[in-house]
Write a protein that holds these residues in place. Sequence first.
Motif, PDB file in Angstrom:
ATOM      1  N   LYS A 110       0.498  -1.275   0.352  1.00 38.32           N
ATOM      2  CA  LYS A 110       0.221   0.242  -0.027  1.00 38.32           C
ATOM      3  C   LYS A 110       1.101   0.970   0.192  1.00 38.32           C
ATOM      4  CE  LYS A 110      -4.305   1.287   1.981  1.00 38.32           C
ATOM      5  NZ  LYS A 110      -5.677   1.193   2.626  1.00 38.32           N
ATOM      6  N   ALA A 111       1.997   1.273   0.724  1.00 45.21           N
ATOM      7  CA  ALA A 111       2.732   2.531   0.946  1.00 45.21           C
ATOM      8  C   ALA A 111       3.450   2.956  -0.578  1.00 45.21           C
ATOM      9  CB  ALA A 111       4.009   2.187   1.647  1.00 45.21           C
ATOM     10  N   ASP A 112       3.685   1.671  -1.781  1.00 44.81           N
ATOM     11  CA  ASP A 112       4.565   2.051  -2.910  1.00 44.81           C
ATOM     12  C   ASP A 112       2.809   2.596  -3.535  1.00 44.81           C
ATOM     13  OD1 ASP A 112       6.842   1.125  -2.206  1.00 44.81           O
ATOM     14  OD2 ASP A 112       6.272  -0.679  -2.932  1.00 44.81           O
ATOM     15  N   LEU A 113       1.751   2.260  -3.314  1.00 46.40           N
ATOM     16  CA  LEU A 113       1.196   2.391  -4.492  1.00 46.40           C
ATOM     17  C   LEU A 113       0.855   4.256  -3.898  1.00 46.40           C
ATOM     18  CD1 LEU A 113      -1.847   0.211  -4.627  1.00 46.40           C
ATOM     19  CD2 LEU A 113      -0.751   0.758  -5.972  1.00 46.40           C
ATOM     20  N   ILE A 114       0.969   4.202  -2.995  1.00 48.43           N
ATOM     21  CA  ILE A 114       0.740   5.348  -2.744  1.00 48.43           C
ATOM     22  C   ILE A 114       1.357   7.117  -2.809  1.00 48.43           C
ATOM     23  CG2 ILE A 114       0.437   6.994  -0.158  1.00 48.43           C
ATOM     24  CD1 ILE A 114      -1.104   4.964   1.754  1.00 48.43           C
ATOM     25  N   LYS A 115       2.786   6.217  -2.767  1.00 50.98           N
ATOM     26  CA  LYS A 115       4.067   7.321  -3.401  1.00 50.98           C
ATOM     27  C   LYS A 115       3.625   7.187  -4.930  1.00 50.98           C
ATOM     28  CE  LYS A 115       6.418   7.265  -0.086  1.00 50.98           C
ATOM     29  NZ  LYS A 115       6.762   8.635   0.535  1.00 50.98           N
ATOM     30  N   ILE A 116       3.270   6.054  -5.517  1.00 54.73           N
ATOM     31  CA  ILE A 116       2.975   5.862  -7.501  1.00 54.73           C
ATOM     32  C   ILE A 116       1.780   7.168  -7.591  1.00 54.73           C
ATOM     33  CG2 ILE A 116       2.056   5.195  -9.501  1.00 54.73           C
ATOM     34  CD1 ILE A 116       3.791   2.958  -8.440  1.00 54.73           C
ATOM     35  N   ALA A 117       0.588   7.429  -6.897  1.00 50.69           N
ATOM     36  CA  ALA A 117      -0.354   7.832  -6.943  1.00 50.69           C
ATOM     37  C   ALA A 117      -0.234   9.272  -6.810  1.00 50.69           C
ATOM     38  CB  ALA A 117      -1.484   7.666  -5.743  1.00 50.69           C
ATOM     39  N   GLY A 118       1.001   9.346  -5.593  1.00 48.21           N
ATOM     40  CA  GLY A 118       1.505  11.401  -4.964  1.00 48.21           C
ATOM     41  C   GLY A 118       2.430  11.512  -6.248  1.00 48.21           C
ATOM     42  N   VAL A 119       2.779  10.391  -6.960  1.00 50.15           N
ATOM     43  CA  VAL A 119       3.607  11.225  -7.746  1.00 50.15           C
ATOM     44  C   VAL A 119       2.807  11.362  -9.176  1.00 50.15           C
ATOM     45  CG1 VAL A 119       5.172  10.444  -9.419  1.00 50.15           C
ATOM     46  CG2 VAL A 119       6.264   9.719  -7.332  1.00 50.15           C
TER      47      VAL A 119
END
Lengths: 342, 497, 152
Positions: free
Chosen positions: C74-83
């Motif tokens: 989930k943490a990575d998904l949040i990062k991708i969405a943020g970018v």
Amino acid sequence: MKKIWLPTLALFTSITLAACGGGEDSENSNAEGNSSGDGNWEPEQSLEFVAPSGAGGGWDTTARMAAEGFEEQDIMDQGIGVVNKEGGGGAVGWSYIAGKAENPHHLFVASPPLLLIPLNGQSEYGHEDFTPIANMISDYGAFAVREDAPWDDLNDLFEDMKDSPEDITVIGESSPGSMDHIQFVKIAKEAGVDPQSVKYVSAQDGSTMTNLLNGNADVYSTGVTETVEQVRAGEIKVLGVTAEERLEGDVVEDFPTATEQGIDETFVNWRGFFGPPGMTDEQITYYEEKFKELNDSEFWDETRDKYAWNELYMDSEEYAEFLEDEKESMQELLDEVNVEEE
Amino acid sequence: MGSIEGILSGVQLAFSIEGILFVFLGVLAGTLIGMMPGLGPISAIAIMIPLTYNMDPTVALVLMAGVYYGAVFGGSTSSILLNAPGISGTVATSFDGYPMAQRGEAGKALAVAAIASFFGGTVSVILLMLFAPVLSSVAIVFGPPEYFALMVLGLTAISSLSDGSTVKALISAVLGIMAVTIGIDSQTGTTRFTFNNPNLLEGIDFLVVALGLFALAEVCALIINRNQTSKDRKSLGSLKLSKNDMKDMSGPMGRQSILGFILGVLPGAGATIASFIGYITEKKLAKKPEEFGKGAVRGVAAPETANNAATSGAFVPLLSLGIPGSGTTAVLLGALLVLDIQPGPLLMSEQPQLFWGVIVSMYVGNLFLLILNLPLIPYIAKILAIPRPLLISLVIMFSMIGVYSISFNTFDLYLLVIFGVIGYLMRLFKFPPAPFILAFILGGMMEESFRQAMTMSNNDLSIFINKPIALGMLIAAFLSFTVPIWQGYRSNKKNSA
Amino acid sequence: MLKPVHRKISLLLIALAIFYLYLAYQLPSFSNSVINASTMPKILGFGLIALSLFLFFTPEQETKEEKEKRHIPKADLIKIAGVVLMILAYIFFLERLGFILVSFLFIYFCSYFLGYTKHSINFLVSILFPAILYSAFTMLLGISLPSGIIPF
């Protein structure tokens, strides 16, 4: 690739524009500016000539030579930058200028596609959305066949076309309904060929001449200058050009016109300058005078010779009328060519 | 005899101080511009046009030619380092170049590309000198039926570009052709799938698809692995090629410099098709084809040799016939017209110094390119040592500016993001992106040439059979597509039996 | 029946193909063109349906390991969405604020967001890179990038 890209903004444009405060403020403070008082208007910032195509093409060369002429002959006080806005056969550049409404410092070069592309539904802007300023030159179409082709003049060709149009492939650069196609159809129709029967193939990747030479196409509909080198080399012959009178120049003077072959029709590839919508009379008058001066200059005379262009000056009013007539005749032709099924 | 004098006068020109200076400036500008994401040879030439207005035509042409092949030479850099092909001719280079760089062999990959480019460029110039007068007649044998067959042959590469499911590779290819049908249809002038959006009239630009599917999709993967330690700095910049590597390269370089040149001579085929066909032929010939796509030296050498060889090939129709064979040479032709040079069949006999001068200058230019590029490689390769988070931000910005500088339209940037997302999803679900981009590049030309041919023949398919070259290529395409499937089927059967 | 993920994908692709075909059938046909503008799209549309059906009925071959790979923390998904959000903001403000300013903000905050903590280096890079690129494009190459609110 599709969008052959070339935004060659000349270096000095960006500098001059920047020197003018570089941005929206100075651009919007325009129109009314100097028009007060005695009715004389003068531009108050550097001018921009837009070529709605890539560098190196006809529009681009016209824009650059005009800019150079104005500078060399000291006709205008303001500097001129040439900008390429390529895309959509011109549509991208036109919509850019349309967005400059009321800012008379942005002019662009146009020719028949300005009529044809909107008529084909490929641009939301047409000539009536802009202010015609002056037409500067004309060019003509040429119909070339291989040297060993069975036809010696246009009448031979058109006779065969009437009998069996499916055997003769006409090739051109532009898409159906645009210039290379329409100039051919216009002359052929006058000679009695059914416009719709003309078998036209568009090759936009620069392979037109190849396909004429290797026999995949029989007739090449193009501009006069494009044919000169191959004629000199004895590879092809030009059956007819769309001019009213014989052209002047080394090879081209031997090209017969359609008119002298008894086909009473011409096609002018006019080229001139337009401004954004909503220009005042003073502004138009200002530019008309300047372009007239350029047109009469020695510099422009040499330029015409260099590129084998012909003189065809029209002022704003004549130009507007001329365009209306042209548009009407194009519309008629297009209606006959593009018959939708059902 | 006349031609020997011509060649000598060309040599004289190319080795004059002016000639050497301008070829140097040309290749320097070209290779630097080519390294910029999004700026390929077309942009490079267009940028130079205004600068050459008042130059001596011959010198200007030497400069322009230098810019052209210099840009092709430099174009591989962003493909290899960032998986961000800036021009279609270097897409195939990224297939193996990027995995090599990821493995920590960025310097080596760049060196292979530089040497292969140099080799391809030089051999093809020799071929150009020997055969230019003869080849001009070959350059025009290709018409729509032949191009259609060539495109089909190119598309059969799909089966060899997938390392998993063939169905998924085919779906990916169909989606690629669908994407290219968007825009004004060249043969009727109608608009297709544009949703009345004027931004789509011109179609989707290649760069949007390439940078989206490759660079941005890769960025997503990098984000997930953002904390991985950066690569060992020493090996990253090392140029060292082992004896084995050299041996691996020699075969592809030898074959592809000739094949690439021939494909370059054909108007319309050009560097892109040469690089793809170079890649797949070498994959088929290789003893270990499974190494392709995972960082094989051959996989970098083949397309890089081919695309540079094709670039010199493209000068054959341009200089000997005055016919531009590609978008880039068309711009070059436009530039020549501005300079008052009208290339045509008579150029060689009327202006031999110009004709041969340009060709001879291309040897010099290729040598300059190698000397310029090799010492720079260790520094360029260090880009990958930049900490991941910073590198990611920079790659994104570079991709955006590459696309923006084509159209000056933010709409294309939104499209870029969409293709980035598509590319990432394709990776997740194991749909290979390579067939998509290949089909996107070739599909449009395939449809166009098919329709041109059918119009010419009045809807008679026999036009493809009556032309021996077209027929030959179609048979080759059929075989290269079906034989692997049949072999796979047979070996499957054996295994289960 | 929809459990293997490739079946879901295949249905999605079929939906896409049907939409594409629907549009293809709306295209006008001209009597003087031999092969119409809609011919190729129709072939593509039906081709995609056929391939998707084929995909639907291929047995699942994915190993467990491969499935695992698709699972993103989930943490990575949040990062991708943020970018992605930052990219969209970049595009939105590019022509409004100008290339240098927007690129500076983007590089600095995106790198920071992804866990880069050397602020001084980050600051330096994010200001120098866009500035150098901007001057190279406008001065050397003659390509004008949006200057925006910075007056040069």
